[in-house]
Design a protein around this motif. Structure first.
Motif, short mmCIF file in Angstrom:
data_model
loop_
_atom_site.label_atom_id
_atom_site.label_comp_id
_atom_site.label_asym_id
_atom_site.label_seq_id
_atom_site.Cartn_x
_atom_site.Cartn_y
_atom_site.Cartn_z
N ARG A 12 7.58 36.63 -74.03
CA ARG A 12 6.76 37.53 -74.83
C ARG A 12 5.78 38.32 -73.97
NH1 ARG A 12 6.90 32.68 -77.66
NH2 ARG A 12 8.06 32.75 -79.65
N ARG A 13 5.29 37.66 -72.93
CA ARG A 13 4.33 38.29 -72.03
C ARG A 13 4.45 37.63 -70.66
NH1 ARG A 13 1.94 34.72 -75.37
NH2 ARG A 13 0.52 33.18 -74.47
N PRO A 14 3.97 38.27 -69.59
CA PRO A 14 4.15 37.72 -68.23
C PRO A 14 3.61 36.31 -68.06
CG PRO A 14 3.48 40.01 -68.10
CD PRO A 14 3.38 39.63 -69.54
N GLU A 15 2.56 35.95 -68.79
CA GLU A 15 1.96 34.62 -68.64
C GLU A 15 2.92 33.51 -69.05
OE1 GLU A 15 0.59 37.18 -70.19
OE2 GLU A 15 -1.07 37.69 -68.85
N ASP A 16 3.91 33.84 -69.89
CA ASP A 16 4.86 32.82 -70.34
C ASP A 16 5.61 32.19 -69.18
OD1 ASP A 16 4.11 33.38 -72.93
OD2 ASP A 16 5.84 34.67 -73.35
N VAL A 17 5.82 32.95 -68.12
CA VAL A 17 6.62 32.48 -66.99
C VAL A 17 6.01 31.23 -66.36
CG1 VAL A 17 7.48 33.11 -64.70
CG2 VAL A 17 7.53 34.78 -66.55
N GLN A 18 4.70 31.13 -66.42
CA GLN A 18 4.02 29.97 -65.81
C GLN A 18 4.41 28.66 -66.49
OE1 GLN A 18 -0.16 30.87 -66.02
NE2 GLN A 18 0.06 32.81 -64.92
N ASP A 19 4.89 28.74 -67.74
CA ASP A 19 5.22 27.52 -68.48
C ASP A 19 6.69 27.15 -68.40
OD1 ASP A 19 2.55 27.48 -69.37
OD2 ASP A 19 3.02 28.76 -71.09
N TYR A 20 7.49 27.98 -67.75
CA TYR A 20 8.93 27.74 -67.78
C TYR A 20 9.33 26.47 -67.02
CZ TYR A 20 9.77 32.41 -69.75
OH TYR A 20 9.81 33.51 -70.56
N PHE A 21 8.69 26.18 -65.90
CA PHE A 21 9.06 24.98 -65.14
C PHE A 21 8.84 23.73 -65.99
CE2 PHE A 21 7.93 21.31 -62.61
CZ PHE A 21 8.97 21.23 -61.70
N ASP A 22 7.66 23.62 -66.60
CA ASP A 22 7.37 22.45 -67.43
C ASP A 22 8.32 22.38 -68.63
OD1 ASP A 22 5.32 21.71 -65.76
OD2 ASP A 22 3.76 22.70 -66.97
N PHE A 23 8.65 23.52 -69.20
CA PHE A 23 9.57 23.55 -70.34
C PHE A 23 10.91 22.93 -69.98
CE2 PHE A 23 13.18 26.20 -71.86
CZ PHE A 23 13.26 25.74 -73.17
N HIS A 24 11.48 23.37 -68.85
CA HIS A 24 12.78 22.83 -68.45
C HIS A 24 12.68 21.38 -68.00
CE1 HIS A 24 14.92 26.62 -68.73
NE2 HIS A 24 14.03 27.23 -67.96
N ALA A 25 11.63 21.05 -67.26
CA ALA A 25 11.48 19.68 -66.75
C ALA A 25 11.34 18.69 -67.91
CB ALA A 25 10.27 19.61 -65.83
N GLN A 26 10.57 19.02 -68.93
CA GLN A 26 10.38 18.14 -70.07
C GLN A 26 11.67 17.98 -70.87
OE1 GLN A 26 7.06 19.78 -72.22
NE2 GLN A 26 5.64 19.46 -70.50
N ALA A 27 12.43 19.10 -70.99
CA ALA A 27 13.69 19.01 -71.73
C ALA A 27 14.67 18.08 -71.05
CB ALA A 27 14.31 20.40 -71.86
N GLN A 28 14.71 18.08 -69.73
CA GLN A 28 15.62 17.19 -69.01
C GLN A 28 15.09 15.75 -68.99
OE1 GLN A 28 17.37 18.51 -65.32
NE2 GLN A 28 17.16 20.70 -65.85
N ALA A 29 13.77 15.63 -68.91
CA ALA A 29 13.19 14.29 -68.89
C ALA A 29 13.44 13.56 -70.22
CB ALA A 29 11.70 14.37 -68.61
#
Length: 462
Positions: free
Chosen positions: A150-167
């Motif tokens: 939605r906005r450039p700041e969203d990119v900062q959360d992508y690592f945690d998003f993927h890591a939590q989904a795999q965890a």
């Protein structure tokens, strides 16, 4: 003279800037070659700005900005960041990673990486686009986690998003559009595949930029008018009848308008002693006004001639409409005695242009500066010997008065006033016939509004 902003010149081939990391820019160039093959008369050239960081991205864009008509960014984040930072100065497109890009990545992940696409997490893409893709792949019941952009700041959360989904065991692989997220996940030992655009996707982005550039070029070539009217110094503010003052002042203004209009390929027509029409294009208006920031001609005329102006600008879908808009804007400026300058566009929208933000006029050459100092000293000497009303725009002098003001001989006074005429600080009046006969007296007018006290203190030499 106002210096027009640098930028692509009308009439030449379009130039498109291609920006991104080296592999993507290489794909953009391949797409550009395909477009040339499809249309040998494309009339477009391409320049590149390869970068690896956002700081470098800005530097590469600004280096090319004056040369390009449109730009292609590597993705929506770069597009938005360039806009937020204020350097996205031309029409732009970006490479979209939905549709074919997503299908190709899902296929590549399955065939080459052995990924179960039913157990992936996806960032950057709209959730409805992902749902549509899985439905078309005959996997309508698959509900994969999605972190949309939605906005450039969203990119900062992508690592945690993927890591939590795999965890949590919900997913076994991450699909990301961001190189930095891919590198961070790989460094953490988490499976990841980057979503990359297909050649067709990139070709679509390049073609879109070309279309935008062509549309802007057509808009810039739309005819436009600038109407300029001298505001006379009559007591009631109404335009005065034709006078010698108007004739001489309008000559100076006419010269300035011709010089200025020439920089943008415009023409100047004189409608009366006090009114001029400049015919140009919407692009020319943009360059003369610093992209609609300041009023054209105003600063130059005020500084060099000292005459207030009413100015109206108009564009339109036809020449008649553009001219009508310009004269409507002029009426508003004239009612405000030149304290307002408007542009009325094809939709009737009014844009006010700044009066005090115009760029400074060109610096005078040393010879002009010396003539200005000399004119100031003459004016001051004449005022001291024969006081004039403070609101009188001109001083009328003869060679004798100039000589007395400077303390020189009459011959030197005549030589001085001729020097000021040549420099544009004075002009000759019609000769006055003496009632007793003899040679007519020659009088001159000094333009006192352009003369400043500091100049008057400079040393005078003949």
């Amino acid at each position: 003279m106002i210096t027009s902003p640098t930028g692509p010149e009308p009439g030449r081939d379009l130039t498109i800037g291609l920006f991104g990391r080296r592999p993507l820019v290489a794909t953009m160039l391949e797409a550009a070659d395909q477009l040339r093959e499809q249309d040998p008369e494309l009339g477009v050239r391409f320049v590149t700005g390869v970068h690896t960081t956002m700081a470098e991205a800005r530097e590469k864009f600004e280096r090319q900005a004056d040369r390009i008509d449109a730009a292609v960014f590597p993705g929506p984040m770069h597009f938005d960041l360039a806009g937020a930072a204020g350097y996205r100065s031309v029409p732009s497109s970006f490479v979209r990673l939905t549709g074919a890009a997503l299908y190709a990545t899902l296929l590549r992940a399955t065939v080459h990486e052995g990924v179960d696409v039913r157990r992936v997490s996806i960032d950057s893409l709209p959730a409805d686009a992902v749902t549509e893709a899985f439905r078309e792949l005959a996997l309508p019941d698959v509900d994969v986690p999605v972190a949309p952009y939605r906005r450039p700041e969203d990119v900062q959360d992508y690592f945690d998003f993927h890591a939590q989904a795999q965890a949590s065991g919900q997913t076994s692989c991450a699909l990301t559009t961001i190189i930095e997220v891919e590198e961070a996940l790989a460094a953490a030992g988490l499976p990841v595949v980057r979503i990359t655009p297909t050649l067709a996707t990139v070709r679509g982005a390049v073609d879109s930029a070309i279309s935008q550039a062509r549309g802007t070029r057509l808009e810039e070539q739309q005819i436009a008018f600038i109407v300029v009217q001298l505001i006379s110094p009559s007591a009631d503010g109404a335009p005065a009848v034709s006078t010698y003052w108007q004739q001489q002042g309008s000559l100076d203004v006419h010269r300035i308008l011709i010089d200025e209009a020439r920089t943008v390929g415009g023409t100047v027509a004189r409608r009366s002693d006090t009114e001029f029409v400049v015919t140009t294009t919407a692009g020319g208006v943009g360059r003369l006004t610093g992209q609609l920031i300041w009023a054209p001609f105003l600063q130059t005329v005020r500084t060099r001639v000292g005459i207030p102006l009413a100015i109206g600008l108009g564009t339109g879908r036809t020449a008649h409409a553009a001219e009508a808009n310009a004269f409507t804007a002029l009426e508003a400026s004239a009612r405000a005695e030149g304290t307002e300058v408007l542009l009325i566009d094809a939709d009737g929208e009014r844009t006010g242009l700044g009066l005090d933000n115009a760029p400074p006029v060109a610096v005078r050459a040393p010879a002009e500066e010396k003539s200005g100092a000399l004119a100031a000293r003459v004016a001051q000497g004449v005022r001291d010997g024969d006081p004039h009303p403070a609101d009188q725009p001109y001083l009328e002098v003869g060679a004798e008065e100039v000589a007395r003001a400077l303390g020189v001989t009459a011959r030197s006074g005549l030589r001085t006033i001729k020097q000021l005429v040549e420099a544009g600080y004075a002009w000759p009046l019609p000769p006055q016939v003496s009632p007793t006969g003899g040679r007519p007296r020659q009088r001159f007018r000094l333009l006192s509004r352009t003369l400043t006290a500091p100049d008057a203190s400079e040393e005078h030499s003949l």
